[in-house]
Design an enzyme around this catalytic site. Structure first.
Site, mmCIF file in Angstrom:
data_model
loop_
_atom_site.group_PDB
_atom_site.id
_atom_site.type_symbol
_atom_site.label_atom_id
_atom_site.label_comp_id
_atom_site.label_asym_id
_atom_site.label_seq_id
_atom_site.Cartn_x
_atom_site.Cartn_y
_atom_site.Cartn_z
ATOM 1 N N SER A 1 109.711 31.954 -90.481
ATOM 2 C CA SER A 1 108.263 31.697 -90.432
ATOM 3 C C SER A 1 108.006 30.217 -90.188
ATOM 4 O O SER A 1 107.087 29.848 -89.465
ATOM 5 C CB SER A 1 107.601 32.117 -91.741
ATOM 6 O OG SER A 1 107.714 33.494 -91.919
ATOM 7 N N HIS B 1 110.994 39.940 -90.325
ATOM 8 C CA HIS B 1 110.491 40.611 -91.539
ATOM 9 C C HIS B 1 110.283 42.105 -91.269
ATOM 10 O O HIS B 1 110.665 42.948 -92.079
ATOM 11 C CB HIS B 1 109.137 40.020 -91.966
ATOM 12 C CG HIS B 1 109.208 38.613 -92.472
ATOM 13 N ND1 HIS B 1 108.365 37.627 -92.040
ATOM 14 C CD2 HIS B 1 110.018 38.037 -93.403
ATOM 15 C CE1 HIS B 1 108.644 36.491 -92.680
ATOM 16 N NE2 HIS B 1 109.644 36.717 -93.511
ATOM 17 N N LYS C 1 102.489 25.646 -102.589
ATOM 18 C CA LYS C 1 102.570 25.563 -101.128
ATOM 19 C C LYS C 1 101.187 25.682 -100.532
ATOM 20 O O LYS C 1 100.364 26.465 -101.008
ATOM 21 C CB LYS C 1 103.432 26.716 -100.592
ATOM 22 C CG LYS C 1 104.897 26.400 -100.514
ATOM 23 C CD LYS C 1 105.584 27.485 -99.691
ATOM 24 C CE LYS C 1 107.092 27.448 -99.808
ATOM 25 N NZ LYS C 1 107.711 28.624 -99.183
ATOM 26 N N ARG D 1 120.180 36.006 -92.859
ATOM 27 C CA ARG D 1 120.317 35.848 -91.410
ATOM 28 C C ARG D 1 121.640 35.187 -91.049
ATOM 29 O O ARG D 1 122.346 35.619 -90.157
ATOM 30 C CB ARG D 1 119.164 34.995 -90.859
ATOM 31 C CG ARG D 1 117.815 35.675 -90.965
ATOM 32 C CD ARG D 1 116.696 34.690 -90.874
ATOM 33 N NE ARG D 1 116.794 33.710 -91.967
ATOM 34 C CZ ARG D 1 115.855 32.807 -92.247
ATOM 35 N NH1 ARG D 1 114.784 32.723 -91.511
ATOM 36 N NH2 ARG D 1 116.002 31.982 -93.264
HETATM 37 O O1 PNS Z 1 109.944 33.961 -98.161
HETATM 38 P P1 PNS Z 1 110.514 33.036 -99.191
HETATM 39 O O2 PNS Z 1 109.586 31.836 -99.373
HETATM 40 O O3 PNS Z 1 111.932 32.659 -98.934
HETATM 41 O O4 PNS Z 1 110.481 33.834 -100.600
HETATM 42 C C1 PNS Z 1 110.913 33.229 -101.790
HETATM 43 C C2 PNS Z 1 110.576 34.116 -103.012
HETATM 44 C C3 PNS Z 1 109.118 34.499 -103.027
HETATM 45 C C4 PNS Z 1 111.416 35.371 -102.956
HETATM 46 C C5 PNS Z 1 110.972 33.284 -104.282
HETATM 47 O O5 PNS Z 1 110.390 32.018 -104.198
HETATM 48 C C6 PNS Z 1 110.542 33.954 -105.572
HETATM 49 O O6 PNS Z 1 111.065 34.979 -105.964
HETATM 50 N N1 PNS Z 1 109.543 33.349 -106.263
HETATM 51 C C7 PNS Z 1 108.958 33.879 -107.469
HETATM 52 C C8 PNS Z 1 109.266 32.992 -108.679
HETATM 53 C C9 PNS Z 1 110.574 33.380 -109.314
HETATM 54 O O7 PNS Z 1 110.810 34.514 -109.690
HETATM 55 N N2 PNS Z 1 111.499 32.388 -109.429
HETATM 56 C C10 PNS Z 1 112.800 32.584 -110.004
HETATM 57 C C11 PNS Z 1 113.731 33.354 -109.106
HETATM 58 S S1 PNS Z 1 114.973 32.355 -108.492
#
Ligand code: PNS
Length: 177
Positions: free
Chosen positions: A130, A19, A43, A92
């Site tokens: 993570s 990150h 979560k 990645r």
């Molecule tokens: O670190 P992560 O858990 O891979 O991050 C995922 C994240 C936070 C980027 C994704 O879950 C997100 O954007 N969530 C917010 C809800 C949203 O906008 N959902 C629709 C987009 S597909």
């Protein structure tokens, strides 16, 4: 020239060297970068939002154009609230691509003006996540070189109550002295 603000959304539970590598790269190409921690009621995180925010603030304090925030709801709505024109995400390996493509295209459908920019972290972090860091730490393995020293310390405190107690005693004694 127009200034571009980007958001870097994620769970950051906990923040890893991968990150931080991405934050450093993002800080070089965007005028402003907001590291945005998702408040996700679905979560049960290892670290609370406040703990993750504090760690990230500490770790990014030396970047003048980076700040840390917490958001809920849709990423596209949050991007609009902070005036961001781009979403930064790390890729990645090929395995990340499908999920990231789906998210990027869904975000584009919701907000066509918002661009997703993918960057690759340094190759030594290409296997790092993570989730794996949590698993290795919880099972007693070393996460040195995978997370910054303060995250390693917080993981130790969180997972070993004896370390936490020792820490609390020390700071209590320090306050008395
Ligand atoms: O670190 P992560 O858990 O891979 O991050 C995922 C994240 C936070 C980027 C994704 O879950 C997100 O954007 N969530 C917010 C809800 C949203 O906008 N959902 C629709 C987009 S597909």
């Amino acid at each position: 020239m127009k200034k571009v603000t980007a958001i870097y959304p994620g769970s950051f539970d906990p923040p890893t060297n991968g990150h931080l590598d991405l934050i450093e790269r993002g800080s070089k190409i965007f005028d402003d970068l907001v590291v945005a921690i998702l408040r996700n009621p679905e979560k049960a995180p290892l670290f609370s939002l406040a703990e993750r925010r504090l760690m990230l603030e500490n770790l990014t304090a030396h970047f003048k154009n980076v700040r840390v925030d917490i958001f809920d709801g849709l990423t596209v709505d949050y991007a609009e609230r902070v005036g961001a024109g781009a979403v930064l995400r790390g890729i990645r390996a090929l395995s990340d691509y499908e999920y990231e493509l789906q998210m990027a295209l869904m975000n584009r459908k919701l907000q066509p003006e918002l661009e997703t920019v993918f960057m690759m972290p340094a190759e030594q972090y290409s296997y790092l996540s993570s989730r794996l860091v949590r698993e290795v730490a919880q099972l007693g393995g070393s996460v040195k070189d995978l997370v910054p020293a303060i995250v390693e310390q917080r993981l130790r405190e969180k997972l070993d109550p004896a370390v936490k107690l020792q820490h609390a005693r020390k700071s209590k004694a320090g306050k008395r002295a």
